[in-house]
Design a protein around this motif. Structure first.
Motif, PDB file in Angstrom:
ATOM      1  N   ILE A 110       0.848  -1.158   0.111  1.00  0.00           N
ATOM      2  CA  ILE A 110       0.099   0.099   0.084  1.00  0.00           C
ATOM      3  C   ILE A 110       0.715   1.212  -0.144  1.00  0.00           C
ATOM      4  CG2 ILE A 110      -0.340   0.141   2.698  1.00  0.00           C
ATOM      5  CD1 ILE A 110      -3.330   0.717   1.571  1.00  0.00           C
ATOM      6  N   PHE A 111       2.071   1.284   0.734  1.00  0.00           N
ATOM      7  CA  PHE A 111       2.768   2.444   0.539  1.00  0.00           C
ATOM      8  C   PHE A 111       3.543   2.552  -0.716  1.00  0.00           C
ATOM      9  CE2 PHE A 111       2.786   2.891   5.783  1.00  0.00           C
ATOM     10  CZ  PHE A 111       1.487   3.338   5.445  1.00  0.00           C
ATOM     11  N   ILE A 147       1.386   4.249  -2.703  1.00  0.00           N
ATOM     12  CA  ILE A 147       1.210   5.544  -2.471  1.00  0.00           C
ATOM     13  C   ILE A 147       2.408   6.396  -3.101  1.00  0.00           C
ATOM     14  CG2 ILE A 147       1.528   7.438  -0.596  1.00  0.00           C
ATOM     15  CD1 ILE A 147      -0.222   5.645   0.931  1.00  0.00           C
ATOM     16  N   PHE A 201       3.716  11.641   4.745  1.00  0.00           N
ATOM     17  CA  PHE A 201       2.141  11.884   4.423  1.00  0.00           C
ATOM     18  C   PHE A 201       1.690  11.865   5.739  1.00  0.00           C
ATOM     19  CE2 PHE A 201       1.305   7.227   4.213  1.00  0.00           C
ATOM     20  CZ  PHE A 201       2.549   6.755   3.814  1.00  0.00           C
ATOM     21  N   HIS A 202       0.514  12.313   5.687  1.00  0.00           N
ATOM     22  CA  HIS A 202      -0.419  12.191   6.973  1.00  0.00           C
ATOM     23  C   HIS A 202      -1.029  10.787   7.211  1.00  0.00           C
ATOM     24  CE1 HIS A 202      -0.478  16.605   8.064  1.00  0.00           C
ATOM     25  NE2 HIS A 202      -0.476  16.886   6.860  1.00  0.00           N
ATOM     26  N   ASP A 203      -1.251  10.486   8.293  1.00  0.00           N
ATOM     27  CA  ASP A 203      -1.825   8.991   8.494  1.00  0.00           C
ATOM     28  C   ASP A 203      -3.189   9.078   8.471  1.00  0.00           C
ATOM     29  OD1 ASP A 203      -0.700   6.622  10.527  1.00  0.00           O
ATOM     30  OD2 ASP A 203      -2.822   6.800  10.260  1.00  0.00           O
ATOM     31  N   ILE A 204      -3.829   8.219   7.987  1.00  0.00           N
ATOM     32  CA  ILE A 204      -5.201   8.189   7.378  1.00  0.00           C
ATOM     33  C   ILE A 204      -5.928   8.152   8.824  1.00  0.00           C
ATOM     34  CG2 ILE A 204      -5.637   5.770   7.025  1.00  0.00           C
ATOM     35  CD1 ILE A 204      -6.831   6.506   4.312  1.00  0.00           C
ATOM     36  N   ARG A 205      -5.381   7.539   9.615  1.00  0.00           N
ATOM     37  CA  ARG A 205      -6.262   7.539  11.058  1.00  0.00           C
ATOM     38  C   ARG A 205      -5.391   8.069  12.200  1.00  0.00           C
ATOM     39  NH1 ARG A 205      -6.333   2.016  12.312  1.00  0.00           N
ATOM     40  NH2 ARG A 205      -5.392   1.243  10.342  1.00  0.00           N
ATOM     41  N   LEU A 212       3.575  10.133   8.730  1.00  0.00           N
ATOM     42  CA  LEU A 212       4.445   8.967   8.425  1.00  0.00           C
ATOM     43  C   LEU A 212       5.534   9.423   7.513  1.00  0.00           C
ATOM     44  CD1 LEU A 212       1.768   6.221   7.765  1.00  0.00           C
ATOM     45  CD2 LEU A 212       2.765   6.793   9.987  1.00  0.00           C
ATOM     46  N   ASN A 270       6.910   0.598  14.352  1.00  0.00           N
ATOM     47  CA  ASN A 270       6.405  -0.639  14.949  1.00  0.00           C
ATOM     48  C   ASN A 270       7.012  -1.772  13.809  1.00  0.00           C
ATOM     49  OD1 ASN A 270       4.521   0.350  16.825  1.00  0.00           O
ATOM     50  ND2 ASN A 270       3.151   0.780  15.308  1.00  0.00           N
ATOM     51  N   LEU A 298       3.153  -5.226  16.616  1.00  0.00           N
ATOM     52  CA  LEU A 298       2.101  -4.809  16.055  1.00  0.00           C
ATOM     53  C   LEU A 298       1.991  -3.932  14.954  1.00  0.00           C
ATOM     54  CD1 LEU A 298      -0.651  -4.317  18.995  1.00  0.00           C
ATOM     55  CD2 LEU A 298      -0.621  -6.245  17.537  1.00  0.00           C
ATOM     56  N   GLN A 299       3.136  -4.505  13.821  1.00  0.00           N
ATOM     57  CA  GLN A 299       3.259  -3.840  12.800  1.00  0.00           C
ATOM     58  C   GLN A 299       2.022  -4.069  11.929  1.00  0.00           C
ATOM     59  OE1 GLN A 299       6.961  -4.321  10.568  1.00  0.00           O
ATOM     60  NE2 GLN A 299       6.383  -2.939   8.989  1.00  0.00           N
ATOM     61  N   GLU A 300       1.389  -3.214  11.120  1.00  0.00           N
ATOM     62  CA  GLU A 300       0.147  -3.424  10.297  1.00  0.00           C
ATOM     63  C   GLU A 300       0.624  -3.243   8.793  1.00  0.00           C
ATOM     64  OE1 GLU A 300      -3.632  -0.453   9.196  1.00  0.00           O
ATOM     65  OE2 GLU A 300      -2.929  -0.385  11.225  1.00  0.00           O
ATOM     66  N   VAL A 301       1.335  -2.184   8.603  1.00  0.00           N
ATOM     67  CA  VAL A 301       1.874  -2.074   7.027  1.00  0.00           C
ATOM     68  C   VAL A 301       3.192  -2.497   6.808  1.00  0.00           C
ATOM     69  CG1 VAL A 301       1.999  -0.576   5.203  1.00  0.00           C
ATOM     70  CG2 VAL A 301       0.023  -0.423   6.707  1.00  0.00           C
ATOM     71  N   HIS A 306       8.197   2.435   8.181  1.00  0.00           N
ATOM     72  CA  HIS A 306       7.686   3.741   8.273  1.00  0.00           C
ATOM     73  C   HIS A 306       7.919   4.152   9.917  1.00  0.00           C
ATOM     74  CE1 HIS A 306       4.251   0.959   9.090  1.00  0.00           C
ATOM     75  NE2 HIS A 306       3.945   1.917   9.927  1.00  0.00           N
ATOM     76  N   HIS A 362       6.510   6.782  12.410  1.00  0.00           N
ATOM     77  CA  HIS A 362       5.194   7.534  13.060  1.00  0.00           C
ATOM     78  C   HIS A 362       5.835   8.894  13.702  1.00  0.00           C
ATOM     79  CE1 HIS A 362       1.919   4.583  12.610  1.00  0.00           C
ATOM     80  NE2 HIS A 362       2.905   3.734  12.599  1.00  0.00           N
TER      81      HIS A 362
HETATM   82  P1  5GP Z   1       1.693   0.435  11.529  1.00  0.00           P
HETATM   83  O1  5GP Z   1       1.075  -0.412  12.670  1.00  0.00           O
HETATM   84  O2  5GP Z   1       2.111  -0.664  10.575  1.00  0.00           O
HETATM   85  O3  5GP Z   1       3.183   0.859  12.340  1.00  0.00           O
HETATM   86  O4  5GP Z   1       0.897   1.550  11.259  1.00  0.00           O
HETATM   87  C1  5GP Z   1       0.350   1.642   9.920  1.00  0.00           C
HETATM   88  C2  5GP Z   1      -0.053   2.989   9.592  1.00  0.00           C
HETATM   89  O5  5GP Z   1      -0.476   3.455   8.408  1.00  0.00           O
HETATM   90  C3  5GP Z   1      -1.499   3.015  10.654  1.00  0.00           C
HETATM   91  O6  5GP Z   1      -1.430   4.305  11.619  1.00  0.00           O
HETATM   92  C4  5GP Z   1      -2.567   3.354   9.606  1.00  0.00           C
HETATM   93  O7  5GP Z   1      -3.653   4.268   9.891  1.00  0.00           O
HETATM   94  C5  5GP Z   1      -1.915   4.025   8.550  1.00  0.00           C
HETATM   95  N1  5GP Z   1      -2.361   3.648   6.986  1.00  0.00           N
HETATM   96  C6  5GP Z   1      -2.715   2.605   6.769  1.00  0.00           C
HETATM   97  N2  5GP Z   1      -3.314   2.675   5.391  1.00  0.00           N
HETATM   98  C7  5GP Z   1      -3.041   3.981   4.831  1.00  0.00           C
HETATM   99  C8  5GP Z   1      -3.173   4.155   3.783  1.00  0.00           C
HETATM  100  O8  5GP Z   1      -3.849   4.032   2.599  1.00  0.00           O
HETATM  101  N3  5GP Z   1      -2.910   5.877   3.697  1.00  0.00           N
HETATM  102  C9  5GP Z   1      -2.323   6.506   4.972  1.00  0.00           C
HETATM  103  N4  5GP Z   1      -2.271   7.756   4.755  1.00  0.00           N
HETATM  104  N5  5GP Z   1      -2.139   5.654   6.071  1.00  0.00           N
HETATM  105  C10 5GP Z   1      -2.448   4.593   6.060  1.00  0.00           C
END
Ligand code: 5GP
Ligand code: ZN
Length: 115
Positions: A5-6, A9, A28-32, A40, A86, A92-95, A99, A101
């Motif tokens: 996904i990144f 982007i 870029f700004h975090d989406i949440r 990020l 993360n 708890l890495q999601e992406v 990156h 934060h």
């Molecule tokens: P992680 O848990 O991997 O450190 O955090 C991944 C971060 O990426 C989360 O805070 C999530 O909100 C952000 N994120 C996930 N998908 C997208 C996206 O499509 N666009 C943006 N701007 N942020 C994203």
């Protein structure tokens, strides 16, 4: 990486609120967002996580950290902020595209981890 996904982007295939870009780094700004300031900073090259860092990434990661510092200031975090990376299952890495934060705002953040 075609379905990261990144990376999408970076290639402009998914929109993002970009703050800064050069040949090696994108921010870029975090989406949440979890705080008034939450963006990020990523290397443009696909590095899955901290755990996969190699000596060849040294210069790029230096640029990522310098960009994070400069952009935090520019985004108004002149009195401190938190940087979080993360890593993997335990972190708890999601992406899985490395990156940093940058999280802050006017108020003091909660304690990082509770005992
Ligand atoms: P992680 O848990 O991997 O450190 O955090 C991944 C971060 O990426 C989360 O805070 C999530 O909100 C952000 N994120 C996930 N998908 C997208 C996206 O499509 N666009 C943006 N701007 N942020 C994203
Ligand atoms: Zn990627």
């Amino acid at each position: 990486m075609t379905d990261c996904i990144f990376c999408k982007i970076v290639r402009g295939e998914i929109p993002a609120k970009k703050i800064y870009e050069d040949e090696d780094v994108l921010a870029f700004h975090d989406i949440r967002p979890i705080a008034p300031v939450h963006f990020l900073v990523i290397p443009k090259t696909h590095i899955p996580s901290m755990a996969e860092l190699q000596p060849e990434h040294e210069a790029t990661m230096g640029k990522v950290m310098l960009a994070a510092s400069k952009l935090a200031r520019e985004q108004g975090s002149t009195d401190g902020y938190r940087t979080i990376i993360n890593t993997g299952r335990v972190g708890l890495q999601e992406v899985y595209h490395l990156h940093v934060h940058v999280v802050g705002g006017p108020d003091v953040l909660p304690a990082m981890l509770k005992r």
